[in-house]
Design a protein around this motif. Structure first.
Motif, PDB file in Angstrom:
ATOM      1  N   HIS A   1       8.140  -2.024 -22.707  1.00 18.08           N
ATOM      2  CA  HIS A   1       6.998  -1.248 -23.200  1.00 18.08           C
ATOM      3  C   HIS A   1       6.236  -0.692 -21.997  1.00 18.08           C
ATOM      4  N   ALA A   2       6.147   0.638 -21.911  1.00 11.15           N
ATOM      5  CA  ALA A   2       5.697   1.279 -20.677  1.00 11.15           C
ATOM      6  C   ALA A   2       4.263   0.937 -20.311  1.00 11.15           C
ATOM      7  N   ASN A   3       3.328   1.150 -21.235  1.00 12.34           N
ATOM      8  CA  ASN A   3       1.931   0.980 -20.857  1.00 12.34           C
ATOM      9  C   ASN A   3       1.529  -0.473 -20.713  1.00 12.34           C
ATOM     10  N   THR A   4       2.354  -1.383 -21.168  1.00 15.40           N
ATOM     11  CA  THR A   4       2.098  -2.796 -20.883  1.00 15.40           C
ATOM     12  C   THR A   4       2.254  -3.072 -19.389  1.00 15.40           C
ATOM     13  N   GLN A   5       3.166  -2.320 -18.734  1.00 17.63           N
ATOM     14  CA  GLN A   5       3.509  -2.627 -17.352  1.00 17.63           C
ATOM     15  C   GLN A   5       2.610  -1.910 -16.342  1.00 17.63           C
ATOM     16  N   ILE A   6       2.228  -0.666 -16.599  1.00 17.23           N
ATOM     17  CA  ILE A   6       1.545   0.132 -15.571  1.00 17.23           C
ATOM     18  C   ILE A   6       0.268  -0.541 -15.068  1.00 17.23           C
ATOM     19  N   PRO A   7      -0.609  -1.054 -15.965  1.00 17.75           N
ATOM     20  CA  PRO A   7      -1.828  -1.697 -15.447  1.00 17.75           C
ATOM     21  C   PRO A   7      -1.559  -2.915 -14.577  1.00 17.75           C
ATOM     22  N   LYS A   8      -0.446  -3.613 -14.816  1.00 24.89           N
ATOM     23  CA  LYS A   8      -0.112  -4.764 -13.980  1.00 24.89           C
ATOM     24  C   LYS A   8       0.081  -4.330 -12.525  1.00 24.89           C
ATOM     25  N   LEU A   9       0.712  -3.152 -12.354  1.00 27.12           N
ATOM     26  CA  LEU A   9       0.967  -2.666 -11.003  1.00 27.12           C
ATOM     27  C   LEU A   9      -0.315  -2.172 -10.348  1.00 27.12           C
ATOM     28  N   ILE A  10      -1.196  -1.572 -11.146  1.00 26.03           N
ATOM     29  CA  ILE A  10      -2.505  -1.193 -10.614  1.00 26.03           C
ATOM     30  C   ILE A  10      -3.228  -2.449 -10.136  1.00 26.03           C
ATOM     31  N   GLY A  11      -3.087  -3.527 -10.891  1.00 21.20           N
ATOM     32  CA  GLY A  11      -3.693  -4.794 -10.496  1.00 21.20           C
ATOM     33  C   GLY A  11      -3.154  -5.308  -9.174  1.00 21.20           C
ATOM     34  N   LEU A  12      -1.832  -5.210  -8.984  1.00 15.51           N
ATOM     35  CA  LEU A  12      -1.257  -5.638  -7.703  1.00 15.51           C
ATOM     36  C   LEU A  12      -1.805  -4.789  -6.562  1.00 15.51           C
ATOM     37  N   GLY A  13      -1.935  -3.483  -6.828  1.00 13.76           N
ATOM     38  CA  GLY A  13      -2.484  -2.602  -5.799  1.00 13.76           C
ATOM     39  C   GLY A  13      -3.912  -2.962  -5.441  1.00 13.76           C
ATOM     40  N   ARG A  14      -4.702  -3.349  -6.439  1.00 13.90           N
ATOM     41  CA  ARG A  14      -6.093  -3.739  -6.161  1.00 13.90           C
ATOM     42  C   ARG A  14      -6.135  -5.048  -5.379  1.00 13.90           C
ATOM     43  N   ILE A  15      -5.220  -5.964  -5.669  1.00 11.43           N
ATOM     44  CA  ILE A  15      -5.131  -7.191  -4.877  1.00 11.43           C
ATOM     45  C   ILE A  15      -4.833  -6.848  -3.421  1.00 11.43           C
ATOM     46  N   ALA A  16      -3.920  -5.886  -3.207  1.00  5.01           N
ATOM     47  CA  ALA A  16      -3.592  -5.461  -1.843  1.00  5.01           C
ATOM     48  C   ALA A  16      -4.815  -4.916  -1.123  1.00  5.01           C
ATOM     49  N   GLU A  17      -5.597  -4.094  -1.844  1.00  4.00           N
ATOM     50  CA  GLU A  17      -6.788  -3.491  -1.237  1.00  4.00           C
ATOM     51  C   GLU A  17      -7.822  -4.541  -0.877  1.00  4.00           C
ATOM     52  N   VAL A  18      -8.100  -5.451  -1.807  1.00  2.00           N
ATOM     53  CA  VAL A  18      -9.167  -6.434  -1.587  1.00  2.00           C
ATOM     54  C   VAL A  18      -8.758  -7.463  -0.547  1.00  2.00           C
ATOM     55  N   SER A  19      -7.495  -7.894  -0.594  1.00  2.00           N
ATOM     56  CA  SER A  19      -7.026  -8.919   0.341  1.00  2.00           C
ATOM     57  C   SER A  19      -6.591  -8.332   1.675  1.00  2.00           C
ATOM     58  N   GLN A  20      -6.443  -6.997   1.715  1.00  2.00           N
ATOM     59  CA  GLN A  20      -5.929  -6.295   2.895  1.00  2.00           C
ATOM     60  C   GLN A  20      -4.544  -6.806   3.281  1.00  2.00           C
ATOM     61  N   ASP A  21      -3.778  -7.160   2.258  1.00  2.00           N
ATOM     62  CA  ASP A  21      -2.395  -7.618   2.454  1.00  2.00           C
ATOM     63  C   ASP A  21      -1.485  -6.587   1.800  1.00  2.00           C
ATOM     64  N   ARG A  22      -0.890  -5.708   2.606  1.00  2.00           N
ATOM     65  CA  ARG A  22      -0.107  -4.597   2.072  1.00  2.00           C
ATOM     66  C   ARG A  22       1.195  -5.037   1.409  1.00  2.00           C
ATOM     67  N   ARG A  23       1.575  -6.280   1.556  1.00  2.00           N
ATOM     68  CA  ARG A  23       2.803  -6.730   0.883  1.00  2.00           C
ATOM     69  C   ARG A  23       2.683  -6.573  -0.629  1.00  2.00           C
ATOM     70  N   TRP A  24       1.452  -6.676  -1.143  1.00  2.00           N
ATOM     71  CA  TRP A  24       1.255  -6.542  -2.587  1.00  2.00           C
ATOM     72  C   TRP A  24       1.455  -5.100  -3.057  1.00  2.00           C
ATOM     73  N   MET A  25       1.509  -4.136  -2.125  1.00  2.00           N
ATOM     74  CA  MET A  25       1.723  -2.734  -2.508  1.00  2.00           C
ATOM     75  C   MET A  25       3.192  -2.397  -2.687  1.00  2.00           C
TER      76      MET A  25
END
Length: 794
Positions: free
Chosen positions: A289-313
């Motif tokens: 299911h497409a829209n179930t997945q997209i926000p999860k990836l946005i969440g990973l990207g936000r973790i990368a931004e806040v933690s400054q750990d680019r591995r999450w990107m």
């Protein structure tokens, strides 16, 4: 099928390389574009509150949406929040999804939309409503006393609707039940809470409502306590139910409070079966299911931004490439019937069930996030395409209503929401999308101002205390005028103008009336100079007509001009449409077109149209028209050979569509939810690329189907080899088995439609009936795929 990503982004063209300018005399100008040392890493959008739209289709959408937002009643959207907390509601419950177990999700969208609208327009009434809603949520939270606020409900076995909070105690006790959208009887409750968080965060940032952050922290504390009682295995089981971007919410709390505990919780909201392959750069999205997945990836990207750990990107960046290159239609949307298909199979999924607005709304959020850490113009080639051709297409500027799906099928009709009886997810994201059209036009680095979208607007760049005005007839006209309106004193900085990926011819740039030579760097023309009030930049982007085809079907063509996707205008949406699907007979459609005088971006075929000549118009603006977006393209010899079979197949498909009264695609969560499906000893599956349901002995599949007066038939799609081996099944209508069902025998392995008449007396006087499928004499039956109720032609 698992595909390792290798292809480049198809929507970005060679324009990301050098661009030859038209230069008088060929002399190097003092204003020549140049780039020293690349762009800054820290690139952010100019705040929405500093951007004001000028007359354009985008401003029309914002103004119509503003009227709709203010027509809604906050107290009606707060109904369940107050009721479940033991407080007297101040307004009646709205209809549609707000009367279902997902109730309350709209309030979060509505908060975001109001806050964004205030930032975009300065409309004080929007901010006042935001403040009121937040105050009401604080009252509700105080009544619960543990931080909880929510409006979703839970359906009991006897059908009674009760407050949704009780599911948390059940889950803490180890009772976790989910079928993908349903969690212990509530419809995607964590997804619902993510919308509430997002609304509170937007209220905080755009309306300076500090109480909103306090309420968000309280809700976070409730969920931290809840997840703290679960084992990792139990968390994974909970996350099999759609949870939106709840991981993003916790990362955002970490950013706004400085408390590391929220970042720890954000990392824990990680759905391993979906996210692990993406982090390993494997595309296994098919049938998810497409829209179930997209926000999860946005969440990973936000973790990368806040933690400054680019591995999450890693996962978000790979996912973005996979979706935009291998799973997207020409308008930038994705998914068929809400699900991803196999990569590069677009031509097999051009249907009335594409493209869901929520998906594109979230893909644009992901694109912005990706761009902030990697400012490449090619990212905005996708953004521009989807923002113009899908987001605008999903909102009627005359009525202010929204679509759920934007059909790509020929002669498809956009179905519009109602003001108070829909409240689908796409109504919520639609409210937001058309409150913020100025949020991605202008971007800023420390010493660079980027123009990524050519939307008429005025902007104040506070960092340099300079005001710009952009005027253009875009997307119909490629001339863009940028004027320095106000500036305290001359100041040096770089102006980076995106070179769209669709540009095929030399670009002209002039500064204060003087043409300048340019080259592009990372897809930008960069003007590096000391700027003064009155400085005037003119950018001319040649808009040529071109075609594109899906990777899997070169003979299927779409027509584009500049950023616009065009479609053949066929007929009004109202009324019966039974014409044969149009096609073109030509080796090069672009050579058989003439512009229609006096109409922007409208073209007509000269002789290639079949069965008659075609007129192409911007797809997005065909709100209440039937159009042909994808066209079969034939040579003269091919057309002669295939015309008869082509028309026969088209007529067969149209006949099925015209006769269809209702259809359920088994194995798809949304479809099954909408048809009140119940099942025992039955499991969803994917077989040969199609969703379906297996059925074991002793079990059943049961759902409700629509009916209408007159002779009816039931059509069930099965896989012939399976149904033959399992000796058929029983099809029951309102508890009575259909007679004379002819199940296939000794047929080649293929999808087969089994059709049986429904005795008219069994459904007479009813609007719906109950369909039940029971297994045959074998251990299993099925799998079963699509089930349709058809009218029978006399």
């Amino acid at each position: 099928m698992i595909v390792k990503m290798k292809r480049r982004f198809l929507l970005a063209s060679a324009a990301a390389g050098s661009v030859n300018a038209i230069v008088p005399g060929g002399r190097q100008s003092a204003y020549a574009a140049r780039l020293q040392g690349g762009f800054e890493a820290d690139v952010t959008p100019v705040p929405l509150s500093n951007v004001r739209l000028l007359p354009s289709p985008w401003l029309d959408a914002v103004e119509r949406n503003r009227v709709y937002l203010l027509s809604l009643k906050a107290d009606r959207l707060l109904h369940n929040f107050r009721k479940q907390a033991g407080l007297l509601p101040k307004g009646a419950l709205y209809g549609g999804w707000e009367s279902d177990t997902i109730a309350g999700h709209t309030l979060g969208h509505y908060l975001s939309a109001l806050a964004l609208m205030y930032a975009q327009t300065g409309e004080i009434a929007c901010r006042a409503r935001v403040v009121y809603i937040v105050q009401e949520l604080a009252v509700v939270q105080g009544q619960w006393s543990d931080g909880y606020i929510a409006g979703f409900t839970r359906k009991e076995k006897d059908g009674a609707m009760v407050d949704g909070k009780r599911i948390f105690a059940e889950i803490e006790a180890g009772d976790i039940r989910s079928s993908g959208f349903d969690l212990n009887g509530a419809w995607s409750p964590l997804y619902n809470l993510h919308k509430t968080f997002a609304g509170l965060f937007d209220a905080h940032i755009h309306c300076q409502c500090h109480q909103a952050l306090e309420v968000a922290v309280g809700l976070g504390e409730f969920l931290e306590t809840f997840f703290g009682k679960l084992t990792d295995a139990q968390v994974q089981k909970v996350l099999t139910c759609e949870y939106g971007g709840l991981n993003e919410s916790f990362a955002e709390l970490a950013s706004r409070t400085g408390d590391e505990k929220w970042l720890h919780l954000a990392r824990r909201i990680y759905d391993r079966p979906v996210l692990d392959p993406l982090m390993e750069e494997h595309d296994d999205l098919a049938n998810r299911h497409a829209n179930t997945q997209i926000p999860k990836l946005i969440g990973l990207g936000r973790i990368a931004e806040v933690s400054q750990d680019r591995r999450w990107m890693t996962g978000p960046e790979f996912f973005w490439k996979a979706v935009t290159q291998h799973h997207s239609y020409v308008i930038g949307g994705n998914a068929d019937r809400e699900y991803f298909s196999e990569p590069d199979t677009i031509a097999q999924h051009i249907t009335e069930q594409t493209c869901e607005h929520c998906n594109t709304y979230n893909m644009l959020k992901l694109t912005r996030q990706h761009y902030a850490s990697n400012p490449q113009a090619a990212l905005f080639d996708y953004y521009e395409r989807a923002h113009l051709n899908h987001i605008l297409a999903a909102h009627d500027p005359q009525t202010g209503m929204f679509t759920y799906m934007t059909p790509t099928i020929t002669a498809g009709v956009r179905e519009w929401s109602t003001p108070t009886e829909s409240f689908w997810c796409c109504v919520g994201t639609g409210m937001e999308s058309h409150a913020k059209h100025g949020d991605s036009i202008w971007w800023q680095g420390k010493e660079t101002l980027f123009v990524n979208l050519y939307i008429p607007s005025r902007m104040v760049w506070a960092r340099k205390d300079v005001s710009w005005r952009m005027e253009t007839g875009y997307p119909h006209d490629g001339r863009v005028s940028l004027l320095v309106e106000d500036l305290k004193s001359p100041i040096a900085f770089r102006l980076a103008l995106r070179v769209p990926g669709w540009v095929r011819e030399p670009i002209r740039v002039a500064v204060n009336g003087q043409d300048v030579p340019v080259t592009s760097s990372d897809g930008y023309i960069v003007l590096d100079r000391k700027w003064r009030v009155g400085d005037h930049v003119v950018l001319d982007l040649p808009m040529t007509v071109r075609t594109e085809s899906p990777v899997d079907e070169p003979k299927l063509v779409t027509l584009l001009r500049g950023p616009l996707v065009l479609a053949a205008d066929l007929a009004p949406a109202e009324g019966v449409y039974d014409a044969v699907d149009p096609a073109v007979v030509t080796d090069d459609l672009t050579q058989d077109l003439v512009p229609v005088e006096g109409q922007a971006s409208v073209f007509r075929t000269i002789q290639s149209g079949r069965p008659s000549q075609l007129e192409f118009r911007p797809f997005y603006a065909q709100y209440r028209r039937r159009s042909a977006l994808y066209l079969r393209c034939f040579s003269e010899a091919e057309w002669t050979q295939e015309e008869a079979s082509y028309r026969k197949e088209q007529q067969r498909q149209k006949d099925i569509a015209a006769r269809t009264i209702d259809v359920i695609h088994l194995g798809e969560m949304q479809q099954e939810h909408d048809h009140a499906l119940r099942a025992e000893n039955s499991w969803p599956l994917v077989y040969r690329g199609r969703n379906g349901r297996d059925l074991r002995s002793g079990g059943f599949i049961e759902c409700t189907m629509k009916t209408r007066p007159g002779p009816l038939a039931l059509k069930v799609t099965v896989w012939s080899a399976d149904i033959t081996r399992t000796r058929g099944a029983r099809l029951l209508v309102n508890g009575r088995a259909l007679p004379d069902v002819k199940w296939p025998a000794d047929k080649p392995a293929q999808f087969v439609d089994v059709e049986a008449l429904i005795p008219e007396a069994w459904v007479r006087g009813r609007k719906i009936f109950t369909l039940r499928i029971e297994p045959g004499s074998g251990r299993t039956s099925g799998p079963f795929f699509d089930v349709r109720v058809l009218s029978v032609r006399s």
